[in-house]
Enzyme design. Structure first.
Site, mmCIF file in Angstrom:
data_model
loop_
_atom_site.group_PDB
_atom_site.id
_atom_site.type_symbol
_atom_site.label_atom_id
_atom_site.label_comp_id
_atom_site.label_asym_id
_atom_site.label_seq_id
_atom_site.Cartn_x
_atom_site.Cartn_y
_atom_site.Cartn_z
ATOM 1 N N CYS A 11 58.111 -19.553 -36.220
ATOM 2 C CA CYS A 11 57.642 -19.595 -37.606
ATOM 3 C C CYS A 11 57.181 -21.005 -37.943
ATOM 4 C CB CYS A 11 58.734 -19.128 -38.570
ATOM 5 S SG CYS A 11 60.109 -20.285 -38.708
ATOM 6 N N CYS A 14 59.425 -23.946 -37.248
ATOM 7 C CA CYS A 14 59.457 -24.401 -35.856
ATOM 8 C C CYS A 14 58.329 -25.398 -35.584
ATOM 9 C CB CYS A 14 59.320 -23.214 -34.903
ATOM 10 S SG CYS A 14 60.631 -21.989 -35.038
ATOM 11 N N ASP A 438 24.080 -20.870 -39.545
ATOM 12 C CA ASP A 438 23.085 -21.159 -38.512
ATOM 13 C C ASP A 438 21.790 -20.464 -38.930
ATOM 14 O OD1 ASP A 438 22.000 -21.875 -35.936
ATOM 15 O OD2 ASP A 438 22.289 -19.791 -35.359
ATOM 16 N N ASP A 640 26.825 -22.383 -31.040
ATOM 17 C CA ASP A 640 27.617 -22.362 -32.267
ATOM 18 C C ASP A 640 29.116 -22.302 -31.992
ATOM 19 O OD1 ASP A 640 25.262 -22.258 -33.817
ATOM 20 O OD2 ASP A 640 25.155 -20.089 -33.570
#
Length: 854
Positions: A11, A14, A438, A640
């Site tokens: 989680c 952590c 783009d 991209d």
């Protein structure tokens, strides 16, 4: 930047602990931990051993990550595969099987009177033993929760697994105590006490907590498994072998054996193995794998070629200049890997709250037990109240709040052709403040088409198109294919031409029934026939719109002009308007020249245009834009991929390349730009739903925990186990029911889109050509650099511009070349003195005459 794999995180608490531990290591200047990819990027001079030791002392595991570009062997590719999801799936199936039987005994029989075998009649201890065994089996199946949870407790970093483990363990331990207490009550014949202890069984809670959380863990693991798909797809692009010339003979060798300065050959249809320079031959090379541009690039002697691009026509002999991890492809792989490692972790709301919730609940349970002991209650009573707090606060609804909303949102998106690849993507897209688009294949169709026909005064459109297509039929130029496709669409019958000649940089000539016909740029045609001023003005206007005018003539007269361009998709302007109405700034990124880019930008309606951006430059622009808000990048090409990965949300057009799709967080399967605002709307609705779900999850705890702790006992209210079970079910039911409301959401409706009062503009420095990160030193250098302007004839289109630009920038004295086919100029920025003749030869080697240098 050094990259590491981190194990044992469950989680946000952590990842925060790992990050804090590593930042405390001497020599570490920066650290970013990604919970989603279980990876960590570390900057600084600290040794790997010290970093790994710090992670291990924090209670987790770490190991250096090999360079992604080198991970080409089957073993390394296997290391990137998702091994966790199948394990969790097996755990879930096994847990569900035993849980259903357990629920039949506990809830089915006790609450609804479902039948049991006769030997269980009145034998409550036997029923308790069955429940104990079944719950114990589920706990053994899901032992990882207990290992991670109690490990976190030992290292003073309790996490979600800690609460799950303690809630399940407390339920099991208390139920086991109740079972043994029941045996004593039955021994003394106290049936009332036996039934009392029967109602104190929480075996089904112990098993259900683990099973429900396993569902969320499996969904998370599936999302994590997708994060390496982009790297695997990029690796598969790299050719495995190369054909080298050695002692006059062709030898096929593994790609790893290719060295710099080796001579390799590439036949039509083959992929280019490494980066190099053409020594012999000419061809059209499809570079869409790297640039995303659909128009093949002409290659001749002296031109550069890149690995993973495809030779389409001629035979090429090249010299290797960059091999292994130095190739363009490898650099893109490395950028994708780095971006994935340094991307800010998207902390799930439940995990963020759990950082406070878990220790708070444990503290409340301990305090509750101590308070009742101080009030004179016996140990059993006090312990029961403390355990009740853990039981009632078990995170079933909290664990479901996010995954259920994500699942419903993902399902609704999938029905509409919008695929969110991770739960994090669905959460993050709604926070977007800037969308970077783009141009080619995203805003535009990606292929050149005929846009305008301007026949001369005494010529019809059909006559112009017929003669132009007959002439272009022999040409291999990409723009010629656009004219031919348009003629085919009009179903025209094309006459045959003879004596066809292509004049690079100028145009074409041929004979039709002994009469010369010709086509090309204005300068070439103007030398053969007179071009009316009105037609020249119209052609200039078309060029200003980003179109390429092609002039045609024959039999000593002008036939007319045909304009060709990469046209805007029909839905692009409307989609961009919707984004702006949602309070989102829209930026267009393109490698085109500024004039063409601005013309397309005006038609599309974007807020800003950033032109002249190279593939690696797009990723740099995204980093700059992220300083002003959450950024979504929309693209369709491999070029991209680094930008898609770097952006907070990467959105790929479904018709684009596989790597763009793999690198993105969101995939638009219908290839419609209008799905971008739809995806953001759905994300915002899902975020609202998650917040609502968390309300239902926490209102249960806010009411239940004080009740379990005994706060309301003076008022005659205490925790009834049936109430606890009903409250838990009601909380989960509210969460699931609320999430299902998302199915009624119309993600294509703009009715709820409200433009904000103020959308701040981006700094001017970001919207300049070739926008990349500048330093003060480079700015000063740009101001004091020497410049020369070359007058170049014969350039007809952006493709011609690209050839001249490459030729000039290949010279070591040239830092940058800005080329315009409309103006017929090439402006070079120099870092050292260079003879005019050198510049002239470089351009004329590409068959474009230079008539002047200033």
């Amino acid at each position: 930047m050094e990259q590491f794999n981190v194990t044992g995180m469950s989680c946000a608490a952590c990842s925060a602990r790992v990050e804090k531990a590593v930042k405390s290591v001497p020599g570490v200047t920066g650290c970013s931990v990604s919970l989603l990819t279980n990876s960590m990027g570390v900057e600084g001079t600290a040794e790997d051993a010290a970093i790994i030791r710090a992670v291990e002392q924090a209670g987790y595991g770490a190991s250096p990550k090999k360079a992604a570009a080198a991970a080409s062997t089957s073993a390394e590719l296997d290391a990137l595969a998702d091994h966790e999801t199948p394990k969790l799936k097996r755990r879930l199936i096994a847990s569900l099987g035993f849980l259903l039987v357990l629920m039949y005994f506990s809830m089915g029989h006790m609450m609804w009177g479902w039948p049991l075998p006769r030997w269980f009649d009145g034998n409550h201890i036997a029923m308790g033993l069955v429940q104990l065994l079944l719950a114990g089996i589920v706990m053994v199946i899901n032992q990882k929760f207990f290992i991670n949870g109690f490990k976190g407790l030992v290292h003073r970093s309790p996490n979600m697994d800690t609460l799950v483990a303690m809630g399940s363990m407390a339920s099991f331990v208390w139920s086991t105590y109740a079972l043994f207490a029941m045996t004593d009550a039955q021994l003394h014949g106290n049936e009332e006490l036996v039934m009392h202890y029967m109602m104190e069984f929480y075996f089904e809670s112990a098993a259900m907590i683990l099973t429900l959380i396993t569902v969320g863990k499996m969904l998370e693991a599936r999302s994590k498994g997708k994060t390496t798909d982009a790297l695997k797809s990029l690796m598969k692009l790299a050719p495995k072998t190369a054909t080298l010339l050695r002692d006059g003979a062709e030898v096929t060798v593994p790609i790893e054996q290719v060295q710099k300065e080796d001579i390799f050959v590439v036949r039509p249809g083959e992929n280019i193995p490494v980066d190099g320079i053409v020594l012999e031959g000419s061809s059209a090379v499809n570079e869409s794998a790297l640039t995303g541009e659909s128009i093949p690039a002409d290659k001749a002697v002296g031109d550069k070629v890149s690995a993973a691009t495809t030779n389409q026509s001629g035979y090429l002999q090249c010299r290797a200049t960059r091999v292994g991890e130095d190739t363009t492809l490898a650099q893109i792989i490395r950028m994708v890997s780095d971006a994935a490692a340094t991307k800010a972790p998207i902390a799930k709301i439940a995990d963020t709250v759990s950082g406070f919730f878990v220790p708070a609940v444990i503290s409340i349970a301990v305090v509750t037990t101590l308070v009742w002991l101080l009030l004179g209650r016996d140990v059993g009573y006090a312990l029961a109240r403390g355990i009740s707090v853990l039981v009632i606060s078990c995170p079933c609804a909290l664990g479901l709040a996010t995954p259920v909303a994500i699942m419903v949102g993902n399902g609704l998106g999938a029905k509409n052709g919008i695929l969110f690849k991770t739960a994090a993507a669905l959460e993050e897209a709604g926070r977007t403040r800037i969308v970077a688009l783009d141009k080619t294949g995203t805003i535009t169709c990606g292929e050149p088409t005929v846009t305008d026909l301007l026949p001369a005064a005494d010529v019809t459109e059909t006559e112009l198109l017929t003669l132009a297509a007959a002439l272009e039929g022999r040409s291999e130029h990409p723009l010629a294919r656009a004219v031919l496709a348009y003629a085919e669409e009009k179903q025209l019958e094309l006459p045959s031409v003879t004596d066809f000649t292509a004049l690079p940089g100028n145009g074409l000539t041929a004979k039709l029934e002994d009469k010369e016909i010709f086509g090309g740029n204005a300068a070439f045609i103007g030398a053969k026939v007179a071009i009316p001023a009105a037609l020249q003005t119209q052609a200039a206007a078309l060029a200003a719109q980003g179109k390429t005018p092609l002039f045609f003539g024959g039999a000593h007269r002008l036939l007319g002009v045909i304009a060709v361009a990469d046209t805007i998709k029909e839905d692009s302007p409307q989609a961009i308007r919707e984004l702006r109405n949602m309070g989102i700034r829209v930026v267009m990124l393109t490698g085109d020249n500024q004039r063409t880019a601005e013309a397309i930008g005006r038609q599309a309606g974007v807020d800003e245009v950033i032109a002249g951006v190279l593939p690696e430059g797009k990723e740099a622009v995204i980093r700059q834009l992220q300083k002003y808000g959450k950024v979504a990048m929309v693209g369709d090409g491999i070029n991209d991929a680094p930008a898609l990965t770097r952006a907070d949300t990467g959105i790929a057009i479904g018709a684009g390349t596989d790597v763009a799709i793999d690198a993105a967080d969101v995939v638009l399967m219908n290839s419609k730009l209008s799905d971008v605002p739809a995806a953001i709307r759905l994300s915002r609705a899902s975020l609202r739903n998650i917040h609502e779900n968390l309300f239902w999850a926490f209102i249960y705890n806010i009411i239940g925990i004080p009740l379990a702790a005994g706060v309301f006992i003076p008022l005659g209210l205490t925790l009834n186990p049936m109430f606890g079970a009903a409250a838990m079910s009601l909380s989960s039911f509210c969460v699931v029911s609320n999430a299902l409301r998302l199915n009624l959401f119309d993600l294509h409706s703009a009715k709820r889109d409200h433009p904000p009062k103020h959308v701040p503009a981006l700094p001017a420095a970001l919207v300049q050509p070739a926008a990349e990160e500048d330093t003060t030193a480079s700015n000063q250098k740009e101001e004091t650099a020497m410049k020369k302007t070359l007058t170049v004839e014969g350039m007809m289109c952006p493709h011609c511009e690209a050839r001249v630009k490459k030729a000039l920038e290949a010279l070591p004295q040239v830092d940058k070349a800005v080329v315009s086919h409309e103006a017929g100029t090439a402006i070079v920025t120099l870092n050292a003195e260079v003879e005019d003749e050198v510049l002239k030869k470089a351009v004329e080697a590409q068959d474009y005459p230079v008539t002047g240098i200033q």
